[in-house]
Design a protein around this motif. Structure first.
Motif, PDB file in Angstrom:
ATOM      1  N   GLY A 127       0.920  -1.369   0.002  1.00 49.14           N
ATOM      2  CA  GLY A 127       0.166  -0.050  -0.111  1.00 49.14           C
ATOM      3  C   GLY A 127       1.008   1.338  -0.094  1.00 49.14           C
ATOM      4  N   GLU A 166      -6.525   2.619  -3.169  1.00 52.83           N
ATOM      5  CA  GLU A 166      -7.108   1.352  -2.626  1.00 52.83           C
ATOM      6  C   GLU A 166      -6.537   1.189  -1.111  1.00 52.83           C
ATOM      7  OE1 GLU A 166      -5.906   1.745  -5.708  1.00 52.83           O
ATOM      8  OE2 GLU A 166      -7.909   0.979  -6.653  1.00 52.83           O
ATOM      9  N   THR A 185      -6.324   3.696   1.071  1.00 50.40           N
ATOM     10  CA  THR A 185      -7.176   4.752   1.966  1.00 50.40           C
ATOM     11  C   THR A 185      -8.445   4.053   2.138  1.00 50.40           C
ATOM     12  OG1 THR A 185      -6.032   6.577   0.830  1.00 50.40           O
ATOM     13  CG2 THR A 185      -7.976   7.158   2.151  1.00 50.40           C
ATOM     14  N   ALA A 186      -8.970   3.585   0.972  1.00 58.71           N
ATOM     15  CA  ALA A 186     -10.470   2.864   1.094  1.00 58.71           C
ATOM     16  C   ALA A 186     -10.313   1.633   1.885  1.00 58.71           C
ATOM     17  CB  ALA A 186     -10.932   2.681  -0.273  1.00 58.71           C
ATOM     18  N   TYR A 187      -9.191   1.046   2.022  1.00 61.58           N
ATOM     19  CA  TYR A 187      -9.065  -0.282   2.724  1.00 61.58           C
ATOM     20  C   TYR A 187      -8.998   0.155   4.421  1.00 61.58           C
ATOM     21  CZ  TYR A 187      -5.556  -3.524   4.622  1.00 61.58           C
ATOM     22  OH  TYR A 187      -4.885  -4.442   5.694  1.00 61.58           O
ATOM     23  N   CYS A 200      -3.280  -7.224   2.457  1.00 63.42           N
ATOM     24  CA  CYS A 200      -3.627  -7.119   1.158  1.00 63.42           C
ATOM     25  C   CYS A 200      -3.461  -8.565   0.404  1.00 63.42           C
ATOM     26  CB  CYS A 200      -2.675  -6.497   0.517  1.00 63.42           C
ATOM     27  SG  CYS A 200      -2.423  -4.534   1.196  1.00 63.42           S
ATOM     28  N   ARG A 226     -16.270  -4.846  -3.648  1.00 62.71           N
ATOM     29  CA  ARG A 226     -15.434  -3.682  -3.118  1.00 62.71           C
ATOM     30  C   ARG A 226     -15.545  -4.064  -1.494  1.00 62.71           C
ATOM     31  NH1 ARG A 226     -13.314  -1.874  -7.213  1.00 62.71           N
ATOM     32  NH2 ARG A 226     -12.281  -1.079  -5.685  1.00 62.71           N
ATOM     33  N   HIS A 247     -12.037  -2.184  -0.506  1.00 57.19           N
ATOM     34  CA  HIS A 247     -11.857  -0.681  -1.233  1.00 57.19           C
ATOM     35  C   HIS A 247     -13.118  -0.199  -1.789  1.00 57.19           C
ATOM     36  CE1 HIS A 247      -8.043  -2.790  -2.024  1.00 57.19           C
ATOM     37  NE2 HIS A 247      -8.447  -3.634  -2.416  1.00 57.19           N
ATOM     38  N   LYS A 248     -14.023   0.285  -0.757  1.00 56.87           N
ATOM     39  CA  LYS A 248     -15.449   0.726  -1.023  1.00 56.87           C
ATOM     40  C   LYS A 248     -14.855   2.425  -1.523  1.00 56.87           C
ATOM     41  CE  LYS A 248     -20.314   1.543   0.100  1.00 56.87           C
ATOM     42  NZ  LYS A 248     -20.720   1.411  -1.426  1.00 56.87           N
ATOM     43  N   PHE A 249     -15.227   3.017  -2.639  1.00 54.55           N
ATOM     44  CA  PHE A 249     -15.222   4.449  -2.928  1.00 54.55           C
ATOM     45  C   PHE A 249     -16.665   4.835  -2.560  1.00 54.55           C
ATOM     46  CE2 PHE A 249     -11.516   2.720  -5.096  1.00 54.55           C
ATOM     47  CZ  PHE A 249     -10.472   3.271  -4.478  1.00 54.55           C
ATOM     48  N   ASN A 304     -12.568   9.680  -0.358  1.00 61.56           N
ATOM     49  CA  ASN A 304     -12.867   8.883  -1.450  1.00 61.56           C
ATOM     50  C   ASN A 304     -12.785   9.420  -2.861  1.00 61.56           C
ATOM     51  OD1 ASN A 304     -14.998   7.109  -0.095  1.00 61.56           O
ATOM     52  ND2 ASN A 304     -15.436   9.263   1.034  1.00 61.56           N
ATOM     53  N   TYR A 353     -15.198   2.965  -9.902  1.00 58.05           N
ATOM     54  CA  TYR A 353     -15.259   1.677  -9.286  1.00 58.05           C
ATOM     55  C   TYR A 353     -16.789   1.472  -8.900  1.00 58.05           C
ATOM     56  CZ  TYR A 353     -10.196   2.045  -9.392  1.00 58.05           C
ATOM     57  OH  TYR A 353      -8.725   2.069  -9.711  1.00 58.05           O
TER      58      TYR A 353
END
Ligand code: HEC
Ligand code: HEC
Ligand code: HEC
Ligand code: HEC
Ligand code: HEC
Ligand code: HEC
Length: 494
Positions: free
Chosen positions: A137, A147, A149-151, A161, A322, A325-327, A404, A416
């Protein structure tokens, strides 16, 4: 011409005494020295620094090996030269009765053992390093920032990961290191795509990743979820929805089969064909049930027989694409912040519309975006400027942006799609849209029934919310009547 071999009593000329080998030995020494020094620094520093890690366990060993290779090439050339000028070189004779030979052998064994030990430690660290979250990361920070940040904000922030992206097993390990080597190159030479394309082709199948922790036979049952929406009007009218989601399960030994996880029924097989790389367009679906009965559903326009290589077996990731990694869409993120204390103040007139608006302007980088958000909102609410709550609002909107939106990588919710649900993306309605029928036209994949996947327990505001209906209510759409699929109007910014 003297063809007699060099006498073995004369000292054997050193093959290392040439410029190339000397140069190689200097590199070896340099590599060894930096490896030792860096390994020491690395073991003494408290937090793992991916850059030191890369230098120690990737760059230094590469130099070491390169130096060794150069030394050997030099020695080989020297040997050929000697062979040409002085005829055949004597055969190497090791005579352990001679003290000199014993000494040389001793040095050789000791050095080899030391080198082996060093490379064992080195490879262990290289392995650990390349498997770490900070390597995946942080080392390539612009590339992986979205990825990562969302993670960090997702439910899997404690799962590394590699547990999803690589998993166990030698072949996946080799594959991932090979593609990883290419990725190191792509990052170093700025050759990577922006945004990084999704879905990942050839991602390891869910059975070997997700299912290590969440086994498909586990019965989930119903999940109750509450959504707090705010509409885009002067008073930001709230609208709350309480859904009972019928997740269910797919294994009769663990509970009744049915519901959403029916797709994952251990006995059923759902396969499909997507016509776009993002797997958003699904015109063809095939089910094989426990008895082996095959049913094919397709849209009216898709009449081909698909090639076997185009058919994909549906797995967890086709819905949960997702999980880590959800945006968040600006619409959802602003709704969430408005429903929490000390974030976006829902008393500010038109704040829902204005917040979504400033978030969705085209920006080239985060600094510019964050500054613009502050000035634009301050200009729209001049009378509130010194208000404590207004300052919290600005900070909250800026934080939504930072978490985001990643303009440097062109990564945000638009790039995404999230396949769970159906409001902002087709999601479940990729198949459950009423247009997928069997050849004889008699059967359709369930669609129009809003209670097939969830029931609405309560909706609205105030007293309406107290009227709970376990059997489910009809959806009272806040946007008035609609006769299209949801995502034809809703796109994450409405
Ligand atoms: C819980 C499992 C899980 C974990 C943990 C996880 N990922 Fe992912 N990742 C996924 C899935 C699933 C996808 C989407 C795959 C698809 O749709 O084909 C994905 C996609 C990606 C992508 C492709 C671009 C995108 O956003 O779709 C990148 C890059 C990525 N992950 C990097 C990382 C990094 C870096 C970490 C650790 C910080 C990490 N992942 C941790 C499951 C995971
Ligand atoms: C190493 C173990 C591990 C792996 C591998 C893993 N998960 Fe999870 N998953 C977890 C944990 C732990 C949680 C958090 C549970 C909690 O907080 O209740 C979780 C939560 C979830 C949730 C609930 C999310 C929410 O919003 O509450 C879903 C859905 C999920 N995982 C799907 C997946 C999918 C899909 C994959 C494969 C891409 C996957 N998981 C891989 C351990 C794992
Ligand atoms: C047909 C789509 C679909 C498939 C395929 C699917 N799921 Fe789900 N799953 C859902 C939905 C919808 C929910 C409800 C929760 C939500 O909306 O996030 C859910 C809920 C869950 C939960 C509980 C989340 C929580 O918040 O407690 C877990 C864990 C989970 N799924 C894991 C998996 C795993 C593992 C697989 C693969 C074996 C899988 N799912 C396959 C649609 C699917
Ligand atoms: C790849 C296509 C596809 C996608 C995507 C898909 N489904 Fe399905 N689903 C099917 C098919 C095919 C059936 C079985 C239809 C039949 O023969 O009755 C089905 C059946 C169901 C059923 C009925 C199960 C039962 O008990 O009979 C539910 C509930 C369901 N899906 C929910 C969902 C949800 C929720 C999503 C999105 C998260 C989703 N599906 C996404 C293809 C899909
Ligand atoms: C194929 C299954 C399925 C069908 C049919 C279905 N839904 Fe949904 N719906 C879902 C899932 C899954 C979610 C998302 C749950 C979550 O948030 O994780 C959802 C979410 C929603 C939401 C919450 C909005 C949001 O932000 O996601 C509303 C409102 C909704 N559905 C209304 C409807 C209405 C109205 C219909 C009938 C036209 C309908 N649904 C039919 C599966 C379905
Ligand atoms: C014809 C366009 C259209 C369609 C189709 C549509 N909506 Fe809407 N929807 C709207 C408008 C306009 C609003 C009001 C937006 C506002 O005031 O912010 C709205 C508001 C909402 C809201 C209230 C909060 C919000 O996000 O603004 C929800 C929830 C919602 N719609 C869900 C759905 C679902 C679920 C479907 C599909 C079953 C759907 N809508 C289909 C246009 C549409």
């Amino acid at each position: 011409m003297n063809t007699e071999p060099l006498s073995s009593s004369k000292p054997r000329p050193s093959l290392l005494r040439n410029w190339l080998s000397l140069f190689g030995l200097i590199i070896v020494a340099g590599g060894l020295f930096s490896f030792t020094l860096l390994a020491l620094v690395d073991s003494m520093s408290r937090s793992a620094n991916p850059y030191i890690g890369i230098l120690t366990y990737v760059v230094a060993p590469v130099f070491l090996l390169m130096g060794l290779a150069v030394t050997v090439v030099g020695a080989w050339r020297e040997r050929r030269k000697l062979g040409q000028s002085a005829g055949l070189l004597p055969a190497i004779v090791v005579d352990l009765t001679r003290p000199r030979d014993r000494r040389i052998l001793g040095y050789f064994v000791a050095c080899s053992l030391f080198f082996l030990l060093l490379s064992a430690i080195g490879s262990y660290h290289t392995y650990n390093l390349t498997e770490s979250v900070s390597f995946c990361g942080r080392a390539c920070h612009t590339v992986m920032k979205p990825e990562l940040t969302a993670y960090e904000h997702g439910p899997h922030a404690r799962v590394s990961c590699v547990e999803c992206h690589i998993g166990k097993g030698a072949t996946w390990f080799v594959r991932s290191k090979l593609s990883g080597t290419y990725q190191l190159y792509a990052t170093a030479f700025d050759k990577y795509p922006r945004p990084i394309p999704t879905p990942i082709q050839n991602l390891r199948p869910a059975q070997e990743t997700c299912e290590q922790c969440h086994w498909p036979s586990k019965f989930v049952g119903n999940l109750q979820r509450t959504y707090n929406f705010f509409q885009g009007d002067a008073t930001n009218s709230p609208y709350t929805l309480s859904l009972l989601i019928k997740v269910g399960g797919g294994d009769p030994t663990h509970g009744p089969t049915g519901g959403i996880h029916w797709h994952m029924n251990v006995g059923n097989k759902v396969e499909y064909v997507a016509t776009d790389p993002g797997r958003q367009d699904i015109p063809w679906v095939r089910i094989t049930d426990q008895q082996g009965v095959v049913t094919v559903y397709h849209t009216k326009t898709y009449t081909n027989t698909p090639a076997a290589s185009d058919v994909r077996l549906m797995d967890c990731m086709d819905c949960h694409n997702r999980p880590a990694h959800k945006f968040m869409s600006p619409d959802d993120a602003v709704d969430l912040a408005m429903s929490l204390p000390h974030e976006i103040d829902p008393q500010l007139p038109w704040i829902k519309t204005n917040a979504v608006d400033v978030l969705t302007q085209p920006y080239t980088n985060t600094t510019q975006a964050v500054e613009f958000i502050a000035t634009a909102l301050s200009n729209r609410y001049p009378q509130a400027r010194n208000d404590e709550k207004f300052k919290e609002t600005i900070t909250a909107v800026q934080q939504i942006y930072r978490d985001n939106f990643f303009p440097e990588m062109k990564a945000d919710w638009r790039a995404y799609p999230d396949n769970i649900g159906h409001k902002d993306w087709p999601g479940c309605f990729r198949c459950h849209d009423g247009n997928h029928v069997t050849d004889d036209g008699k059967r359709t994949i369930k669609a129009s029934d809003c209670n097939a996947c969830h029931v609405i327990l309560a909706q609205g505001t105030g007293p309406d919310l107290l009227k709970m209906t376990p059997a489910g209510q009809e959806f009272k759409h806040p946007g008035g009547d609609y006769d299209h699929t949801c995502n034809e109007c809703h796109n994450g910014a409405l």
